[in-house]
Scaffold this motif. Structure first.
Motif, PDB file in Angstrom:
ATOM      1  N   CYS A 185      15.644  35.431 -63.337  1.00 45.64           N
ATOM      2  CA  CYS A 185      16.518  34.264 -63.227  1.00 45.64           C
ATOM      3  C   CYS A 185      17.628  34.392 -64.261  1.00 45.64           C
ATOM      4  CB  CYS A 185      15.719  32.985 -63.449  1.00 45.64           C
ATOM      5  SG  CYS A 185      16.767  31.511 -63.497  1.00 45.64           S
ATOM      6  N   ALA A 186      18.871  34.333 -63.810  1.00 46.87           N
ATOM      7  CA  ALA A 186      20.003  34.485 -64.718  1.00 46.87           C
ATOM      8  C   ALA A 186      20.178  33.273 -65.626  1.00 46.87           C
ATOM      9  CB  ALA A 186      21.280  34.734 -63.925  1.00 46.87           C
ATOM     10  N   THR A 187      19.576  32.167 -65.261  1.00 43.46           N
ATOM     11  CA  THR A 187      19.722  30.957 -66.075  1.00 43.46           C
ATOM     12  C   THR A 187      18.719  30.930 -67.223  1.00 43.46           C
ATOM     13  OG1 THR A 187      20.522  29.736 -64.173  1.00 43.46           O
ATOM     14  CG2 THR A 187      19.694  28.423 -66.027  1.00 43.46           C
ATOM     15  N   CYS A 188      17.438  31.152 -66.912  1.00 46.96           N
ATOM     16  CA  CYS A 188      16.410  31.046 -67.953  1.00 46.96           C
ATOM     17  C   CYS A 188      15.866  32.402 -68.385  1.00 46.96           C
ATOM     18  CB  CYS A 188      15.276  30.132 -67.488  1.00 46.96           C
ATOM     19  SG  CYS A 188      14.292  30.820 -66.149  1.00 46.96           S
ATOM     20  N   GLY A 189      16.179  33.463 -67.656  1.00 47.34           N
ATOM     21  CA  GLY A 189      15.780  34.812 -68.056  1.00 47.34           C
ATOM     22  C   GLY A 189      14.381  35.229 -67.655  1.00 47.34           C
ATOM     23  N   SER A 190      13.655  34.372 -66.968  1.00 44.82           N
ATOM     24  CA  SER A 190      12.276  34.718 -66.612  1.00 44.82           C
ATOM     25  C   SER A 190      12.217  35.906 -65.655  1.00 44.82           C
ATOM     26  CB  SER A 190      11.592  33.540 -65.906  1.00 44.82           C
ATOM     27  OG  SER A 190      11.657  32.368 -66.673  1.00 44.82           O
ATOM     28  N   PRO A 191      11.399  36.930 -65.978  1.00 44.30           N
ATOM     29  CA  PRO A 191      11.137  37.972 -64.983  1.00 44.30           C
ATOM     30  C   PRO A 191      10.199  37.413 -63.916  1.00 44.30           C
ATOM     31  CG  PRO A 191       9.942  38.439 -67.035  1.00 44.30           C
ATOM     32  CD  PRO A 191      10.681  37.129 -67.243  1.00 44.30           C
ATOM     33  N   VAL A 192      10.581  37.563 -62.653  1.00 40.80           N
ATOM     34  CA  VAL A 192       9.814  36.947 -61.569  1.00 40.80           C
ATOM     35  C   VAL A 192       9.198  37.999 -60.654  1.00 40.80           C
ATOM     36  CG1 VAL A 192       9.966  35.429 -59.533  1.00 40.80           C
ATOM     37  CG2 VAL A 192      11.231  34.848 -61.623  1.00 40.80           C
ATOM     38  N   GLY A 199       7.281  30.559 -59.802  1.00 44.13           N
ATOM     39  CA  GLY A 199       8.727  30.566 -59.987  1.00 44.13           C
ATOM     40  C   GLY A 199       9.079  30.767 -61.447  1.00 44.13           C
ATOM     41  N   CYS A 200      10.368  30.656 -61.746  1.00 46.88           N
ATOM     42  CA  CYS A 200      10.865  30.893 -63.108  1.00 46.88           C
ATOM     43  C   CYS A 200      10.689  29.647 -63.973  1.00 46.88           C
ATOM     44  CB  CYS A 200      12.321  31.328 -63.058  1.00 46.88           C
ATOM     45  SG  CYS A 200      13.428  30.017 -62.504  1.00 46.88           S
ATOM     46  N   ALA A 201      11.047  29.769 -65.246  1.00 39.90           N
ATOM     47  CA  ALA A 201      10.822  28.678 -66.199  1.00 39.90           C
ATOM     48  C   ALA A 201      11.680  27.457 -65.899  1.00 39.90           C
ATOM     49  CB  ALA A 201      11.078  29.172 -67.623  1.00 39.90           C
ATOM     50  N   CYS A 202      12.909  27.649 -65.423  1.00 36.01           N
ATOM     51  CA  CYS A 202      13.804  26.501 -65.224  1.00 36.01           C
ATOM     52  C   CYS A 202      13.676  25.906 -63.831  1.00 36.01           C
ATOM     53  CB  CYS A 202      15.254  26.903 -65.509  1.00 36.01           C
ATOM     54  SG  CYS A 202      16.046  27.874 -64.214  1.00 36.01           S
ATOM     55  N   GLY A 203      12.978  26.605 -62.933  1.00 36.25           N
ATOM     56  CA  GLY A 203      12.752  26.071 -61.600  1.00 36.25           C
ATOM     57  C   GLY A 203      13.801  26.469 -60.575  1.00 36.25           C
ATOM     58  N   ALA A 204      14.823  27.236 -60.977  1.00 34.06           N
ATOM     59  CA  ALA A 204      15.876  27.631 -60.034  1.00 34.06           C
ATOM     60  C   ALA A 204      15.349  28.598 -58.977  1.00 34.06           C
ATOM     61  CB  ALA A 204      17.045  28.259 -60.787  1.00 34.06           C
ATOM     62  N   ILE A 205      14.347  29.381 -59.367  1.00 38.33           N
ATOM     63  CA  ILE A 205      13.776  30.364 -58.444  1.00 38.33           C
ATOM     64  C   ILE A 205      12.309  30.025 -58.213  1.00 38.33           C
ATOM     65  CG2 ILE A 205      13.084  32.794 -58.192  1.00 38.33           C
ATOM     66  CD1 ILE A 205      15.691  33.356 -59.893  1.00 38.33           C
ATOM     67  N   SER A 206      11.922  30.051 -56.951  1.00 42.38           N
ATOM     68  CA  SER A 206      10.512  29.838 -56.643  1.00 42.38           C
ATOM     69  C   SER A 206      10.107  30.795 -55.529  1.00 42.38           C
ATOM     70  CB  SER A 206      10.249  28.389 -56.243  1.00 42.38           C
ATOM     71  OG  SER A 206      10.979  28.069 -55.079  1.00 42.38           O
ATOM     72  N   SER A 238      12.997  31.542 -52.895  1.00 43.78           N
ATOM     73  CA  SER A 238      14.176  30.687 -52.809  1.00 43.78           C
ATOM     74  C   SER A 238      14.841  30.655 -54.169  1.00 43.78           C
ATOM     75  CB  SER A 238      13.808  29.283 -52.316  1.00 43.78           C
ATOM     76  OG  SER A 238      13.024  28.626 -53.266  1.00 43.78           O
ATOM     77  N   GLY A 239      16.158  30.530 -54.174  1.00 45.36           N
ATOM     78  CA  GLY A 239      16.934  30.608 -55.405  1.00 45.36           C
ATOM     79  C   GLY A 239      17.590  31.969 -55.532  1.00 45.36           C
ATOM     80  N   GLN A 240      18.502  32.092 -56.478  1.00 46.56           N
ATOM     81  CA  GLN A 240      19.317  33.292 -56.620  1.00 46.56           C
ATOM     82  C   GLN A 240      18.740  34.214 -57.688  1.00 46.56           C
ATOM     83  OE1 GLN A 240      22.113  33.973 -54.587  1.00 46.56           O
ATOM     84  NE2 GLN A 240      21.711  35.979 -55.490  1.00 46.56           N
ATOM     85  N   LEU A 241      18.091  35.301 -57.261  1.00 43.25           N
ATOM     86  CA  LEU A 241      17.583  36.289 -58.215  1.00 43.25           C
ATOM     87  C   LEU A 241      18.718  37.206 -58.660  1.00 43.25           C
ATOM     88  CD1 LEU A 241      14.295  37.161 -56.346  1.00 43.25           C
ATOM     89  CD2 LEU A 241      14.357  36.478 -58.761  1.00 43.25           C
ATOM     90  N   THR A 242      18.687  37.625 -59.914  1.00 49.59           N
ATOM     91  CA  THR A 242      19.595  38.651 -60.420  1.00 49.59           C
ATOM     92  C   THR A 242      18.773  39.916 -60.590  1.00 49.59           C
ATOM     93  OG1 THR A 242      20.916  36.992 -61.558  1.00 49.59           O
ATOM     94  CG2 THR A 242      21.181  39.256 -62.300  1.00 49.59           C
ATOM     95  N   TRP A 243      19.356  41.079 -60.237  1.00 50.97           N
ATOM     96  CA  TRP A 243      18.578  42.316 -60.224  1.00 50.97           C
ATOM     97  C   TRP A 243      19.078  43.305 -61.263  1.00 50.97           C
ATOM     98  CZ3 TRP A 243      14.234  42.363 -57.378  1.00 50.97           C
ATOM     99  CH2 TRP A 243      14.133  41.419 -56.350  1.00 50.97           C
ATOM    100  N   PHE A 244      18.149  43.887 -61.989  1.00 52.31           N
ATOM    101  CA  PHE A 244      18.446  44.989 -62.910  1.00 52.31           C
ATOM    102  C   PHE A 244      17.738  46.224 -62.369  1.00 52.31           C
ATOM    103  CE2 PHE A 244      16.756  47.457 -66.583  1.00 52.31           C
ATOM    104  CZ  PHE A 244      17.950  48.058 -66.936  1.00 52.31           C
TER     105      PHE A 244
END
Ligand SMILES: [Zn+2]
Ligand SMILES: [Zn+2]
Length: 131
Positions: free
Chosen positions: A79-86, A11-18, A58-64
């Motif tokens: 992740c739009a919160t922490c910026g981690s590419p997942v 998942g991402c650095a902040c844990g919002a996405i896994s 799970s969690g809300q991915l943002t797409w570029f």
């Protein structure tokens, strides 16, 4: 849940996405192209390919979205919160997902098989010449 007994989680650095995947990695690689340099903020990306159908997010991915030199459309999920590419998706391989090695809960399990776009790499970003 599509996945049972996932072999890969992360998942991402902040844990919002896994994510959790029961797929065995189909291909693992480093990519030194400019787009990956921009995406990661460093010299290359490290990623592996899994079957989409065997991977649950799970969690809300943002797409570029961007166009790859091949003409395929690459969607970079972060992740739009922490910026981690997942995860990346490639329109040429709609049944696959490209997960980032650093996002894994057990990144030591990453076994790169190839370096792609090594010609775009930099002297300060030496990637194992044996790969
Ligand atoms: Zn996050
Ligand atoms: Zn790349």
């Amino acid at each position: 849940m599509k996945t049972t007994n996932p072999s890969i989680t992360g998942g991402c650095a902040c844990g919002a996405i896994s994510y959790a995947s029961t797929s065995t990695p189909l291909f693992s690689f480093h990519c030194q192209c400019r787009a990956c340099q921009k995406m990661t903020g460093t010299g290359h990306s490290s990623a592996f390919i899994c079957r989409d159908a065997e991977t649950e997010f799970s969690g809300q991915l943002t797409w570029f979205e961007r166009q790859a030199p091949s003409g395929n459309v690459v969607k970079q999920g972060f992740c739009a919160t922490c910026g981690s590419p997942v995860v990346n998706r490639n329109s040429g391989y709609p049944d696959k997902v490209y997960l980032t090695a650093g996002s894994m809960n057990e990144p030591s399990g990453f076994k790169p098989q190839k370096v792609v776009h090594r010609d775009e790499g930099h002297a300060w970003d030496l990637v194992d010449p044996e790969v």
